[in-house]
Write a protein that holds these residues in place. Structure first.
Motif, PDB file in Angstrom:
ATOM      1  N   GLY A   9     -95.802 -56.791  34.703  1.00  0.00           N
ATOM      2  CA  GLY A   9     -96.088 -57.931  35.698  1.00  0.00           C
ATOM      3  C   GLY A   9     -94.781 -58.239  35.948  1.00  0.00           C
ATOM      4  O   GLY A   9     -94.728 -59.420  36.805  1.00  0.00           O
ATOM      5  N   PHE A  10     -93.534 -58.036  35.378  1.00  0.00           N
ATOM      6  CA  PHE A  10     -91.981 -58.681  35.751  1.00  0.00           C
ATOM      7  C   PHE A  10     -91.867 -58.410  37.087  1.00  0.00           C
ATOM      8  O   PHE A  10     -91.847 -57.161  37.639  1.00  0.00           O
ATOM      9  CB  PHE A  10     -91.164 -58.145  34.503  1.00  0.00           C
ATOM     10  CG  PHE A  10     -89.730 -58.596  34.917  1.00  0.00           C
ATOM     11  CD1 PHE A  10     -89.579 -60.076  34.401  1.00  0.00           C
ATOM     12  CD2 PHE A  10     -88.977 -57.896  35.454  1.00  0.00           C
ATOM     13  CE1 PHE A  10     -88.208 -60.608  34.719  1.00  0.00           C
ATOM     14  CE2 PHE A  10     -87.711 -58.354  35.776  1.00  0.00           C
ATOM     15  CZ  PHE A  10     -87.250 -59.493  35.164  1.00  0.00           C
ATOM     16  N   VAL A  11     -91.496 -59.443  37.883  1.00  0.00           N
ATOM     17  CA  VAL A  11     -91.089 -59.126  39.158  1.00  0.00           C
ATOM     18  C   VAL A  11     -89.326 -59.621  39.457  1.00  0.00           C
ATOM     19  O   VAL A  11     -89.205 -60.601  38.875  1.00  0.00           O
ATOM     20  CB  VAL A  11     -91.909 -59.974  40.251  1.00  0.00           C
ATOM     21  CG1 VAL A  11     -91.295 -59.639  41.625  1.00  0.00           C
ATOM     22  CG2 VAL A  11     -93.256 -59.672  40.124  1.00  0.00           C
ATOM     23  N   ASP A  12     -88.551 -58.945  39.973  1.00  0.00           N
ATOM     24  CA  ASP A  12     -87.524 -59.103  40.174  1.00  0.00           C
ATOM     25  C   ASP A  12     -86.541 -58.357  41.504  1.00  0.00           C
ATOM     26  O   ASP A  12     -87.536 -57.810  42.102  1.00  0.00           O
ATOM     27  CB  ASP A  12     -86.636 -58.864  39.104  1.00  0.00           C
ATOM     28  CG  ASP A  12     -85.231 -59.626  38.818  1.00  0.00           C
ATOM     29  OD1 ASP A  12     -84.881 -60.244  39.817  1.00  0.00           O
ATOM     30  OD2 ASP A  12     -84.429 -59.348  37.754  1.00  0.00           O
ATOM     31  N   LEU A  13     -85.383 -58.612  41.550  1.00  0.00           N
ATOM     32  CA  LEU A  13     -84.705 -57.915  42.776  1.00  0.00           C
ATOM     33  C   LEU A  13     -83.304 -57.563  42.209  1.00  0.00           C
ATOM     34  O   LEU A  13     -82.584 -58.081  41.261  1.00  0.00           O
ATOM     35  CB  LEU A  13     -84.637 -58.620  44.003  1.00  0.00           C
ATOM     36  CG  LEU A  13     -84.032 -60.017  43.951  1.00  0.00           C
ATOM     37  CD1 LEU A  13     -82.328 -59.600  44.486  1.00  0.00           C
ATOM     38  CD2 LEU A  13     -84.414 -61.086  44.954  1.00  0.00           C
ATOM     39  N   VAL A  14     -82.772 -56.607  42.814  1.00  0.00           N
ATOM     40  CA  VAL A  14     -81.387 -56.065  42.800  1.00  0.00           C
ATOM     41  C   VAL A  14     -80.836 -55.903  43.906  1.00  0.00           C
ATOM     42  O   VAL A  14     -81.222 -55.442  44.937  1.00  0.00           O
ATOM     43  CB  VAL A  14     -81.246 -54.797  41.796  1.00  0.00           C
ATOM     44  CG1 VAL A  14     -82.009 -53.751  42.416  1.00  0.00           C
ATOM     45  CG2 VAL A  14     -79.899 -54.493  41.467  1.00  0.00           C
ATOM     46  N   GLY A  15     -79.531 -56.434  44.130  1.00  0.00           N
ATOM     47  CA  GLY A  15     -78.841 -56.222  45.272  1.00  0.00           C
ATOM     48  C   GLY A  15     -77.450 -55.498  45.219  1.00  0.00           C
ATOM     49  O   GLY A  15     -77.115 -55.203  44.093  1.00  0.00           O
ATOM     50  N   ASP A  16     -77.003 -55.133  46.288  1.00  0.00           N
ATOM     51  CA  ASP A  16     -75.600 -54.489  46.156  1.00  0.00           C
ATOM     52  C   ASP A  16     -74.605 -55.400  46.330  1.00  0.00           C
ATOM     53  O   ASP A  16     -74.237 -55.922  47.512  1.00  0.00           O
ATOM     54  CB  ASP A  16     -75.760 -53.340  47.251  1.00  0.00           C
ATOM     55  CG  ASP A  16     -74.244 -52.510  47.115  1.00  0.00           C
ATOM     56  OD1 ASP A  16     -73.249 -53.044  46.405  1.00  0.00           O
ATOM     57  OD2 ASP A  16     -74.277 -51.423  47.933  1.00  0.00           O
ATOM     58  N   ALA A  17     -73.909 -55.885  45.132  1.00  0.00           N
ATOM     59  CA  ALA A  17     -72.956 -57.088  45.481  1.00  0.00           C
ATOM     60  C   ALA A  17     -71.518 -56.615  46.057  1.00  0.00           C
ATOM     61  O   ALA A  17     -71.092 -57.701  46.412  1.00  0.00           O
ATOM     62  CB  ALA A  17     -72.690 -57.330  43.979  1.00  0.00           C
ATOM     63  N   ASN A  18     -71.262 -55.283  46.223  1.00  0.00           N
ATOM     64  CA  ASN A  18     -70.067 -55.039  46.946  1.00  0.00           C
ATOM     65  C   ASN A  18     -69.897 -54.806  48.345  1.00  0.00           C
ATOM     66  O   ASN A  18     -69.283 -54.414  48.802  1.00  0.00           O
ATOM     67  CB  ASN A  18     -69.153 -54.185  46.044  1.00  0.00           C
ATOM     68  CG  ASN A  18     -69.768 -52.800  46.236  1.00  0.00           C
ATOM     69  OD1 ASN A  18     -71.046 -52.549  46.491  1.00  0.00           O
ATOM     70  ND2 ASN A  18     -69.219 -51.693  45.587  1.00  0.00           N
ATOM     71  N   GLY A  19     -71.354 -55.167  48.828  1.00  0.00           N
ATOM     72  CA  GLY A  19     -71.493 -54.480  50.404  1.00  0.00           C
ATOM     73  C   GLY A  19     -71.189 -53.241  50.642  1.00  0.00           C
ATOM     74  O   GLY A  19     -72.064 -52.465  49.757  1.00  0.00           O
ATOM     75  N   SER A  20     -70.774 -52.765  51.700  1.00  0.00           N
ATOM     76  CA  SER A  20     -70.884 -51.592  51.885  1.00  0.00           C
ATOM     77  C   SER A  20     -69.758 -50.581  51.057  1.00  0.00           C
ATOM     78  O   SER A  20     -69.670 -49.543  51.542  1.00  0.00           O
ATOM     79  CB  SER A  20     -70.597 -51.225  53.503  1.00  0.00           C
ATOM     80  OG  SER A  20     -69.340 -51.743  54.020  1.00  0.00           O
ATOM     81  N   SER A  21     -69.070 -51.183  50.201  1.00  0.00           N
ATOM     82  CA  SER A  21     -67.866 -50.483  49.509  1.00  0.00           C
ATOM     83  C   SER A  21     -68.642 -49.679  48.417  1.00  0.00           C
ATOM     84  O   SER A  21     -69.776 -49.511  48.439  1.00  0.00           O
ATOM     85  CB  SER A  21     -66.993 -51.525  48.618  1.00  0.00           C
ATOM     86  OG  SER A  21     -66.324 -52.518  49.508  1.00  0.00           O
ATOM     87  N   SER A  22     -67.917 -48.520  47.949  1.00  0.00           N
ATOM     88  CA  SER A  22     -68.349 -47.523  47.180  1.00  0.00           C
ATOM     89  C   SER A  22     -69.124 -48.150  46.134  1.00  0.00           C
ATOM     90  O   SER A  22     -68.638 -49.015  45.626  1.00  0.00           O
ATOM     91  CB  SER A  22     -67.366 -46.711  46.835  1.00  0.00           C
ATOM     92  OG  SER A  22     -67.915 -45.746  46.101  1.00  0.00           O
ATOM     93  N   GLY A  23     -70.161 -47.674  45.761  1.00  0.00           N
ATOM     94  CA  GLY A  23     -71.106 -48.073  44.405  1.00  0.00           C
ATOM     95  C   GLY A  23     -72.170 -48.904  44.902  1.00  0.00           C
ATOM     96  O   GLY A  23     -72.294 -49.642  45.947  1.00  0.00           O
ATOM     97  N   CYS A  24     -73.215 -48.923  44.025  1.00  0.00           N
ATOM     98  CA  CYS A  24     -74.482 -49.355  44.252  1.00  0.00           C
ATOM     99  C   CYS A  24     -74.773 -50.334  43.198  1.00  0.00           C
ATOM    100  O   CYS A  24     -74.218 -50.444  42.130  1.00  0.00           O
ATOM    101  CB  CYS A  24     -75.676 -48.478  44.339  1.00  0.00           C
ATOM    102  SG  CYS A  24     -75.537 -47.078  45.617  1.00  0.00           S
ATOM    103  N   GLY A  25     -75.627 -51.352  43.705  1.00  0.00           N
ATOM    104  CA  GLY A  25     -76.222 -52.287  42.806  1.00  0.00           C
ATOM    105  C   GLY A  25     -77.222 -51.651  41.912  1.00  0.00           C
ATOM    106  O   GLY A  25     -77.892 -50.956  42.402  1.00  0.00           O
ATOM    107  N   ASN A  26     -77.373 -52.021  40.474  1.00  0.00           N
ATOM    108  CA  ASN A  26     -78.390 -51.284  39.981  1.00  0.00           C
ATOM    109  C   ASN A  26     -78.625 -52.218  38.498  1.00  0.00           C
ATOM    110  O   ASN A  26     -77.899 -52.906  38.144  1.00  0.00           O
ATOM    111  CB  ASN A  26     -78.236 -49.916  39.683  1.00  0.00           C
ATOM    112  CG  ASN A  26     -76.928 -49.602  38.313  1.00  0.00           C
ATOM    113  OD1 ASN A  26     -77.206 -49.942  37.263  1.00  0.00           O
ATOM    114  ND2 ASN A  26     -75.921 -49.276  38.852  1.00  0.00           N
TER     115      ASN A  26
END
Length: 115
Positions: free
Chosen positions: A72-89
């Motif tokens: 039931g936990f709801v959340d979000l994750v974003g990519d904090a560095n924009g289009s630079s290499s690497g993803c948010g996780n």
């Protein structure tokens, strides 16, 4: 808009979108990924312990993955560095029940794809 109100609004919008979706709930160990149009980015989860969001286009739009866990936990994750290499996780404590990947300028969700 506070993070909690954004999450509530996103959960409502995603729930409505899920009524239109025909795919089932993700199962443990299954890699699930959704791609946004125009090469803007993608997001998803590995089914058991990680959710990610990747911004792949330098267009001023951010990418976010909204999700709900089976507990039931709801959340979000974003990519904090924009289009630079690497993803948010971020790690999760339970399997993912549903997810949606959204993008838009200034934290707005102008485009979403739903699992």
């Amino acid at each position: 808009m506070t993070k909690k109100s954004r999450l509530n609004a996103a959960a409502l919008a995603i729930s409505a979108g899920l009524l239109l979706a025909t795919t089932g709930t993700a199962q443990a160990g299954v890699l699930a990924r959704l791609d946004l149009s125009q090469g803007r980015g993608y997001g998803g989860h590995n089914g058991t312990n990680n959710v990610y969001a990747c911004d792949t286009k330098a267009d001023g739009w951010g990418v976010r993955t909204y999700y709900e866990l089976t507990d039931g936990f709801v959340d979000l994750v974003g990519d904090a560095n924009g289009s630079s290499s690497g993803c948010g996780n971020e790690p999760t404590r339970a399997p993912v029940k549903w997810f949606a990947v959204c993008a838009g300028p200034n934290g707005q969700d102008s485009e979403c794809v739903y699992s």
